[in-house]
Design a protein around this motif. Structure first.
Motif, PDB file in Angstrom:
ATOM      1  N   LYS A  87       3.875  -2.095  12.775  1.00 14.71           N
ATOM      2  CA  LYS A  87       2.660  -1.870  11.988  1.00 14.71           C
ATOM      3  C   LYS A  87       2.062  -0.495  12.266  1.00 14.71           C
ATOM      4  O   LYS A  87       1.625   0.204  11.348  1.00 14.71           O
ATOM      5  CB  LYS A  87       1.642  -2.961  12.293  1.00 14.71           C
ATOM      6  CG  LYS A  87       0.352  -2.855  11.481  1.00 14.71           C
ATOM      7  CD  LYS A  87      -0.695  -3.834  11.966  1.00 14.71           C
ATOM      8  CE  LYS A  87      -0.216  -5.260  11.854  1.00 14.71           C
ATOM      9  NZ  LYS A  87      -1.269  -6.233  12.242  1.00 14.71           N
ATOM     10  N   ARG A  88       2.057  -0.091  13.521  1.00 16.92           N
ATOM     11  CA  ARG A  88       1.457   1.194  13.873  1.00 16.92           C
ATOM     12  C   ARG A  88       2.195   2.358  13.226  1.00 16.92           C
ATOM     13  O   ARG A  88       1.588   3.356  12.850  1.00 16.92           O
ATOM     14  CB  ARG A  88       1.429   1.370  15.392  1.00 16.92           C
ATOM     15  CG  ARG A  88       0.429   0.458  16.084  1.00 16.92           C
ATOM     16  CD  ARG A  88       0.121   0.936  17.480  1.00 16.92           C
ATOM     17  NE  ARG A  88      -0.964   0.175  18.076  1.00 16.92           N
ATOM     18  CZ  ARG A  88      -1.680   0.595  19.109  1.00 16.92           C
ATOM     19  NH1 ARG A  88      -1.425   1.768  19.653  1.00 16.92           N
ATOM     20  NH2 ARG A  88      -2.648  -0.149  19.599  1.00 16.92           N
ATOM     21  N   TRP A  89       3.497   2.240  13.125  1.00 14.13           N
ATOM     22  CA  TRP A  89       4.266   3.299  12.484  1.00 14.13           C
ATOM     23  C   TRP A  89       3.889   3.430  11.017  1.00 14.13           C
ATOM     24  O   TRP A  89       3.740   4.538  10.504  1.00 14.13           O
ATOM     25  CB  TRP A  89       5.765   3.017  12.613  1.00 14.13           C
ATOM     26  CG  TRP A  89       6.303   3.176  13.996  1.00 14.13           C
ATOM     27  CD1 TRP A  89       5.588   3.176  15.167  1.00 14.13           C
ATOM     28  CD2 TRP A  89       7.673   3.355  14.361  1.00 14.13           C
ATOM     29  NE1 TRP A  89       6.423   3.331  16.241  1.00 14.13           N
ATOM     30  CE2 TRP A  89       7.717   3.448  15.780  1.00 14.13           C
ATOM     31  CE3 TRP A  89       8.856   3.431  13.647  1.00 14.13           C
ATOM     32  CZ2 TRP A  89       8.907   3.622  16.471  1.00 14.13           C
ATOM     33  CZ3 TRP A  89      10.047   3.602  14.340  1.00 14.13           C
ATOM     34  CH2 TRP A  89      10.065   3.695  15.738  1.00 14.13           C
ATOM     35  N   MET A  90       3.741   2.305  10.345  1.00 13.55           N
ATOM     36  CA  MET A  90       3.394   2.331   8.927  1.00 13.55           C
ATOM     37  C   MET A  90       1.978   2.872   8.717  1.00 13.55           C
ATOM     38  O   MET A  90       1.727   3.639   7.786  1.00 13.55           O
ATOM     39  CB  MET A  90       3.518   0.929   8.328  1.00 13.55           C
ATOM     40  CG  MET A  90       4.949   0.448   8.165  1.00 13.55           C
ATOM     41  SD  MET A  90       5.921   1.528   7.065  1.00 13.55           S
ATOM     42  CE  MET A  90       5.055   1.298   5.501  1.00 13.55           C
ATOM     43  N   VAL A  91       1.056   2.465   9.592  1.00 11.20           N
ATOM     44  CA  VAL A  91      -0.312   2.982   9.492  1.00 11.20           C
ATOM     45  C   VAL A  91      -0.320   4.491   9.714  1.00 11.20           C
ATOM     46  O   VAL A  91      -0.979   5.240   8.986  1.00 11.20           O
ATOM     47  CB  VAL A  91      -1.235   2.282  10.513  1.00 11.20           C
ATOM     48  CG1 VAL A  91      -2.592   2.977  10.577  1.00 11.20           C
ATOM     49  CG2 VAL A  91      -1.418   0.817  10.144  1.00 11.20           C
ATOM     50  N   ALA A 105       0.829  -1.206   0.000  1.00 12.50           N
ATOM     51  CA  ALA A 105       0.000   0.000   0.000  1.00 12.50           C
ATOM     52  C   ALA A 105       0.861   1.252   0.000  1.00 12.50           C
ATOM     53  O   ALA A 105       0.539   2.243  -0.674  1.00 12.50           O
ATOM     54  CB  ALA A 105      -0.927  -0.006   1.215  1.00 12.50           C
ATOM     55  N   SER A 106       1.963   1.232   0.740  1.00  9.86           N
ATOM     56  CA  SER A 106       2.847   2.398   0.780  1.00  9.86           C
ATOM     57  C   SER A 106       3.513   2.627  -0.574  1.00  9.86           C
ATOM     58  O   SER A 106       3.627   3.769  -1.034  1.00  9.86           O
ATOM     59  CB  SER A 106       3.902   2.230   1.874  1.00  9.86           C
ATOM     60  OG  SER A 106       4.752   1.131   1.592  1.00  9.86           O
ATOM     61  N   PHE A 114       8.686   0.793   0.935  1.00 12.68           N
ATOM     62  CA  PHE A 114       8.240  -0.586   0.757  1.00 12.68           C
ATOM     63  C   PHE A 114       9.104  -1.530   1.592  1.00 12.68           C
ATOM     64  O   PHE A 114       8.592  -2.416   2.284  1.00 12.68           O
ATOM     65  CB  PHE A 114       8.309  -0.963  -0.721  1.00 12.68           C
ATOM     66  CG  PHE A 114       7.984  -2.407  -0.996  1.00 12.68           C
ATOM     67  CD1 PHE A 114       6.668  -2.840  -1.033  1.00 12.68           C
ATOM     68  CD2 PHE A 114       9.000  -3.331  -1.212  1.00 12.68           C
ATOM     69  CE1 PHE A 114       6.365  -4.173  -1.276  1.00 12.68           C
ATOM     70  CE2 PHE A 114       8.705  -4.661  -1.464  1.00 12.68           C
ATOM     71  CZ  PHE A 114       7.385  -5.081  -1.497  1.00 12.68           C
ATOM     72  N   MET A 115      10.410  -1.315   1.552  1.00 22.19           N
ATOM     73  CA  MET A 115      11.319  -2.161   2.324  1.00 22.19           C
ATOM     74  C   MET A 115      11.180  -1.899   3.828  1.00 22.19           C
ATOM     75  O   MET A 115      11.224  -2.830   4.635  1.00 22.19           O
ATOM     76  CB  MET A 115      12.762  -1.909   1.882  1.00 22.19           C
ATOM     77  CG  MET A 115      13.027  -2.210   0.410  1.00 22.19           C
ATOM     78  SD  MET A 115      12.600  -3.915  -0.039  1.00 22.19           S
ATOM     79  CE  MET A 115      13.784  -4.820   0.947  1.00 22.19           C
ATOM     80  N   LEU A 116      10.990  -0.625   4.183  1.00 18.38           N
ATOM     81  CA  LEU A 116      10.829  -0.301   5.603  1.00 18.38           C
ATOM     82  C   LEU A 116       9.566  -0.929   6.185  1.00 18.38           C
ATOM     83  O   LEU A 116       9.491  -1.196   7.390  1.00 18.38           O
ATOM     84  CB  LEU A 116      10.781   1.217   5.798  1.00 18.38           C
ATOM     85  CG  LEU A 116      12.098   1.977   5.623  1.00 18.38           C
ATOM     86  CD1 LEU A 116      11.857   3.477   5.726  1.00 18.38           C
ATOM     87  CD2 LEU A 116      13.122   1.533   6.670  1.00 18.38           C
TER      88      LEU A 116
END
Length: 362
Positions: free
Chosen positions: A229-233, A203-204, A221-223
């Motif tokens: 998960k919360r950081w990416m959200v 999604a990113s 994408f790699m990160l």
């Protein structure tokens, strides 16, 4: 815009967040009885928003407390995780605080008035700053002509205007519901076996590829495989929320200068990186507890300054036919991005403005 220019454009947008806010706060017309009244309303609205958002969490806490007499939650920590997860979904996945703040412009003309007052102030400070220059070399003013246009976003007591406002509110709510549904679906997919770990990275990459280019998108994408998960959200929602915020902040302009849907999309696409940087800065400030709505007002005022950097001065309404089409391409984009921050007000396109104001005569 080339991929090389994108980081610079995002940085310039973030710089405009600071410069625009400082310019807006220097406007003495904002600091009057009306502003203090609006500030009090804003703080009260922030309190109301926090209370509304807290209702589901409080209800869940009550239910967990009740079932706690039957089930032992203490050993597993289920109650703490549930409440924490619910709060995270409300604030970071569904973006309820931002939604409630954005709804304010449908019930009060304060945001539109703040934009127009700030635009007038930007024109005045520009004239004062260049009072020693040849008047024929100065850019045209924005406020005098723009204030002659009728705004579709200002609430009215007229029956037909009320109906129009109702339609606008419903359209906004439907758009938010669709976006919230997609966000919730993506978040839930992250819990699925096998495909869950790939959802947020994919999604990113999909979201960032068009906005910032394939290389930064690949980095995120790699990160996505190593960051919590919360950081990416939080990052993804910040990206989408900042874009949505810019569309809301620019509504006083687009409610007067009418673009078709295709023209508007192309207009945003040509300025996407700068708008992202500008919107992201204010999005972070909007998350400040209690004063978020007040920051929203400052963001609206700052957008007036932004408009003078990424558009041409509008013609009179009687001469506006075809003007929107001329604004899709940001004419001085590359020159503006190359300027030092100290020289951000020096770019002059008077000749181009004159040509645009007479485009319909050619």
């Amino acid at each position: 815009m080339s991929n090389v220019d994108i980081p610079n454009a995002i940085l310039r947008g973030a710089q405009l967040t600071i410069v625009g806010a400082l310019r807006a706060l220097q406007n003495p017309r904002l600091f009057n009885e009306t502003l203090y009244k609006q500030a009090a309303i804003a703080v009260a609205a922030s309190l109301a928003i926090r209370l509304v958002i807290a209702i589901p969490t409080v209800l869940v806490r009550i239910l967990l407390w009740f079932f706690g007499f039957i089930i032992d939650f203490q050993s597993s920590g289920f109650d703490v995780r549930t409440v924490s997860g619910l709060a995270f979904i409300e604030k970071s996945v569904l973006q309820l605080p931002f939604f409630l703040m954005a709804c304010m412009r449908f019930v009060s003309p304060a945001m539109d008035e703040m934009f127009m007052k700030s635009l007038q102030w930007v024109d005045q400070t520009y004239v004062v700053k260049h009072k020693a220059d040849d008047p024929s070399t100065l850019r045209a003013m924005y406020y005098p002509n723009l204030q002659m246009y009728n705004s579709d976003s200002v609430p009215s007591n007229e029956p037909h205007e009320k109906k129009s406002s109702y339609v606008a509110i419903m359209a906004f709510c439907q758009k938010y519901a669709r976006r919230a549904g997609i966000s919730m679906a993506i978040y839930l997919l992250t819990f699925m076996p096998w495909i869950g770990p790939f959802v947020l990275p994919a999604a990113s990459f999909y979201s960032l590829n068009k906005a910032v280019g394939p290389l930064p998108a690949m980095v995120f994408f790699m990160l996505g495989f190593v960051l919590p998960k919360r950081w990416m959200v939080f990052f993804l929602q910040g990206f989408f929320a900042s874009r949505s915020l810019m569309r809301e902040l620019l509504e006083p302009y687009f409610s007067r200068i009418h673009f078709t849907k295709d023209q508007k999309n192309r207009w945003f696409r040509d300025r996407e990186a700068v708008l992202f940087g500008f919107g992201l800065g204010f999005y972070m400030l909007l998350k400040t507890p209690w004063v978020g709505v007040l920051v929203y007002g400052i963001a609206e005022a700052s957008t007036a300054y932004l408009i003078t950097k990424i558009t041409d001065p509008p013609p009179a309404p009687s001469e506006s036919a075809g003007f929107a089409e001329t604004q899709i391409a940001w004419k001085n984009k590359h020159e503006f991005l190359k300027l030092r921050l100290d020289d951000i007000d020096k770019l002059n396109e008077q000749a181009a403005n004159r040509e645009d104001r007479h485009f319909h005569k050619e």
